[in-house]
Design a protein around this motif. Structure first.
Motif, PDB file in Angstrom:
ATOM      1  N   ALA A 133       0.844  -1.201   0.000  1.00  0.00           N
ATOM      2  CA  ALA A 133       0.000   0.000   0.000  1.00  0.00           C
ATOM      3  C   ALA A 133       0.880   1.251   0.000  1.00  0.00           C
ATOM      4  N   GLY A 134       1.982   1.195   0.751  1.00  0.00           N
ATOM      5  CA  GLY A 134       2.905   2.330   0.801  1.00  0.00           C
ATOM      6  C   GLY A 134       3.511   2.617  -0.558  1.00  0.00           C
TER       7      GLY A 134
ATOM      8  N   ARG B 203       0.934   4.170  -2.652  1.00  0.00           N
ATOM      9  CA  ARG B 203       0.765   5.536  -2.178  1.00  0.00           C
ATOM     10  C   ARG B 203       1.844   6.453  -2.767  1.00  0.00           C
TER      11      ARG B 203
ATOM     12  N   ILE C 188       1.225   7.003  -6.484  1.00  0.00           N
ATOM     13  CA  ILE C 188       0.097   7.915  -6.721  1.00  0.00           C
ATOM     14  C   ILE C 188       0.525   9.362  -6.445  1.00  0.00           C
ATOM     15  N   GLU C 189       1.249   9.573  -5.346  1.00  0.00           N
ATOM     16  CA  GLU C 189       1.639  10.947  -5.004  1.00  0.00           C
ATOM     17  C   GLU C 189       2.685  11.488  -5.966  1.00  0.00           C
TER      18      GLU C 189
ATOM     19  N   TRP D 117      -5.701  14.044  -3.626  1.00  0.00           N
ATOM     20  CA  TRP D 117      -6.203  12.700  -3.969  1.00  0.00           C
ATOM     21  C   TRP D 117      -7.622  12.802  -4.483  1.00  0.00           C
TER      22      TRP D 117
ATOM     23  N   GLU E 186     -10.137   7.021  -5.266  1.00  0.00           N
ATOM     24  CA  GLU E 186      -8.743   6.608  -5.156  1.00  0.00           C
ATOM     25  C   GLU E 186      -8.319   6.505  -3.688  1.00  0.00           C
TER      26      GLU E 186
ATOM     27  N   HIS F 220      -7.426   3.187  -1.599  1.00  0.00           N
ATOM     28  CA  HIS F 220      -6.097   3.082  -0.983  1.00  0.00           C
ATOM     29  C   HIS F 220      -6.196   2.762   0.510  1.00  0.00           C
TER      30      HIS F 220
ATOM     31  N   SER G 139      -7.240  -0.698   1.318  1.00  0.00           N
ATOM     32  CA  SER G 139      -6.326  -1.811   1.045  1.00  0.00           C
ATOM     33  C   SER G 139      -5.582  -2.266   2.298  1.00  0.00           C
ATOM     34  N   TYR G 140      -5.404  -1.380   3.268  1.00  0.00           N
ATOM     35  CA  TYR G 140      -4.711  -1.768   4.498  1.00  0.00           C
ATOM     36  C   TYR G 140      -5.524  -2.802   5.304  1.00  0.00           C
TER      37      TYR G 140
END
Lengths: 284, 311
Positions: free
Chosen positions: A11-12, A15, A18-19, B96, B100, B104, B107-108
């Motif tokens: 996920a990181g 992330r 995406i950023e 964001w 999305e 995101h 997902s955790y």
């Protein structure tokens, strides 16, 4: 069942990607990404005909790799600390804390974003820069290998320190306290002007910090062997470079987990609300 | 209501002290599965402190706290995955996009599914559930305040929490958004047996949502019960309105039944427009808080007198 740490790591990564995409697809961030490289390229353009003393080297040729080294330090130290300070204030970190393994994912995301931004920034300077200045020796696999090693080690040395600085600074408005000394360090780290021109004691100060060694490492990667004559001790000092950067890496990696945990522990709805009030008072 | 006997939140003798100042004194309450519990109280009563302790974001000074079977102070990430938190947002994740971010953050939770609960909530479904489908691909910083708040709620429930904690979730909502939000909470409590704990200033909201209301004032629980129970408990005065021969009267009385009986004995069929209104939750609330505050004043004065006597 999937391993939660792996899930958060993935996920990181997502992330971070995406950023990074966000950074390169919106005008304001893109301007921020391109402004300094463009300024650096203009500087190099005007330096291209200046000679460095009697060495036969051109000033621009020596400054280009030095700037790349400085950029590694800027991204790792300033980029990371700014993101942490800003995102602590705007509530992003609290959001991560409320998510299972969210802090891990958040930090991995930041590492990906900062590293990706750095690599893009290096290419933005290096590719046009190599057309502006003459005499780089950037073609060989050896120079790319050293460059890569310096980038990776530089990030490992600076990111944890940057995270620590971002965690201890009170608010994004106090970031100047970090920026100013670092800009001061650049001045004595042989980036725009050879360190050999500094008084002895300043040379020692400069060599304590990573910026000098990042510049030196980049010069050793991208300059021809003959350029070594303008360096301290007429040597690229690879061993010392890895020693000093490695020491900063160890220091940062030892301290960062505790400092970040302390920062995370203090995050709560009311601490974010309190900072919001303060920030609003500034604006209002 | 699917409320059953499983205790989800158990708070016993909770105290919180900052320096020498106690902000929570001996707070005790419980919440059972599927229950909607509303924490009500004036500013500074200790509502936010209480829920931050339950969320595991703040360490308590003393007392026993158990949330979903664990002490929040030591709750691990598996525990965290069962808890949903709706924070007071500001401007995080502005770049964001709505769907999305939900995908995101969801997902955790994927590794924390259980036999009964499939985690996380599908992002598209969730976007629809909070009425943001037309804005699913918008950047979050372009949302209006109410839309942003609905996104916060969606983030709070993306992991299909067993306990959802919300701090003033409807601040800044228009009446329609508020109604939709209430429907959503009812659905979560009824269909998914989610236990819900929220703070609010809005008495009307508390009355509509709560199975139970806890009123905090000055760091103490001064009332705990359903809205009806609370109104009954205060020997509140009912308001009796009537008219005789076109003239209107209002009378406040603690014994409205007897009063009305006497009224009819006296006037008989001449009585018109009769109306008896029991004390509203608002009246109850105001009475309780005023009592609590004056009680504290008295206690403070007593303490001051004691100090003077010692000196």
């Amino acid at each position: 069942m999937a391993n939660p740490t792996m899930v958060a790591a993935r996920a990181g990564w997502t992330r971070g990607v995406i950023e990074l995409r966000q950074t390169f697809t919106n005008g304001q961030d893109l301007f921020g990404q391109l402004f300094w490289p463009a300024a650096m390229l203009v500087t190099m353009y005007f330096m291209r005909d200046a000679e460095l003393g009697s060495s036969g080297l051109m000033l621009g040729t020596v400054v280009l790799p030095s700037i790349l080294g400085m950029n590694v330090a800027f991204n790792g130290l300033l980029g990371m600390s700014q993101l942490l300070a800003v995102e602590r204030e705007d509530g992003t970190l609290l959001r991560a804390k409320a998510t299972p393994n969210g802090m891990l994912g958040y930090l991995i995301g930041k590492i990906v974003t900062v590293s990706g931004g750095l690599i893009a920034g290096l290419l933005i300077v290096l590719l046009p820069g190599s057309l502006i200045v003459d005499g780089l020796d950037a073609g060989s696999p050896a120079s790319w290998a050293i460059l890569l090693a310096v980038v990776v080690l530089g990030l490992v040395a600076t990111l944890p320190i940057g995270a620590i600085l971002g965690a201890v600074v009170a608010s994004p408005r106090s970031l100047g306290l970090i920026t100013l000394p670092i800009v001061g360090l650049v001045a004595i780290s042989g980036i725009f002007y050879p360190i050999t021109g500094m008084p002895d004691w300043l040379q020692w100060v400069g060599q304590v910090f990573p910026i000098y060694w990042l510049g030196l490492g980049m010069r050793s990667a991208l300059l021809p062997d003959g350029a070594v004559v303008v360096e301290l001790g007429q040597s690229w000092r690879h061993l010392e470079t890895f020693g000093v950067l490695g020491a900063w890496a160890v220091l940062g990696l030892l301290l960062a987990p505790a400092v970040l945990r302390r920062m995370a522990r203090r995050e709560s709805g009311s601490s974010v609300a309190e900072r919001r009030e303060k920030a609003m008072q500034r604006v209002g | 209501m699917v409320s059953n006997d499983t205790v989800v939140v158990d708070v016993d003798g909770l105290r919180m002290r900052y320096g020498t100042h106690d902000v929570l004194h001996e707070v005790n309450f419980q919440a059972r599965q599927g229950e909607v519990l509303v924490l009500l109280g004036p500013n500074g009563a200790g509502k936010t402190t209480t829920i931050e302790i339950l969320e595991g974001f703040r360490m308590r000074s003393a007392g026993r706290v158990e949330v979903l079977g664990a002490d929040p102070a030591t709750g691990d990430e598996r525990w965290r995955a069962r808890l949903g938190v709706v924070l007071q947002s500001w401007r995080d994740h502005g770049k964001w996009r709505v769907r999305e971010l939900l995908a995101h953050l969801g997902s955790y939770y994927s590794c924390y599914s259980t036999e009964g609960i499939q985690r996380p909530w599908d992002a598209d479904e969730l976007v629809g559930l909070v009425g943001l489908t037309p804005h699913a691909d918008k950047k979050i910083k372009t949302l209006s305040g109410g839309q942003r708040r609905r996104l916060d709620v969606a983030i709070g429930i993306v992991g299909r929490p067993e306990l959802l904690v919300l701090d003033e979730p409807t601040a800044g909502f228009d009446p329609q958004a508020r109604r939709e939000f209430h429907d959503l909470l009812h659905r979560l409590a009824d269909d998914h047996a989610t236990t819900i704990l929220l703070t609010t200033h809005d008495l009307d909201e508390a009355e509509k949502l709560a199975d139970r209301i806890i009123i905090l004032a000055g760091g103490r629980i001064i009332a705990d019960g359903s809205a009806d129970e609370l109104s009954r408990r205060i020997a509140g005065e009912s308001e009796v309105r009537w008219s005789v021969a076109g003239q209107h009267f209002v009378h406040l009385t603690a014994e409205s039944t007897r009063f009305v009986h006497e009224l009819f004995t006296e006037h008989g069929a001449a009585i018109a427009d009769l109306e008896v209104r029991r004390a509203s939750l608002e009246d109850t609330y105001m009475t309780l808080v005023r009592q609590a505050e004056s009680g504290q004043d008295e206690a403070a004065q007593a303490a001051a007198r004691k100090l003077e006597a010692v000196a």
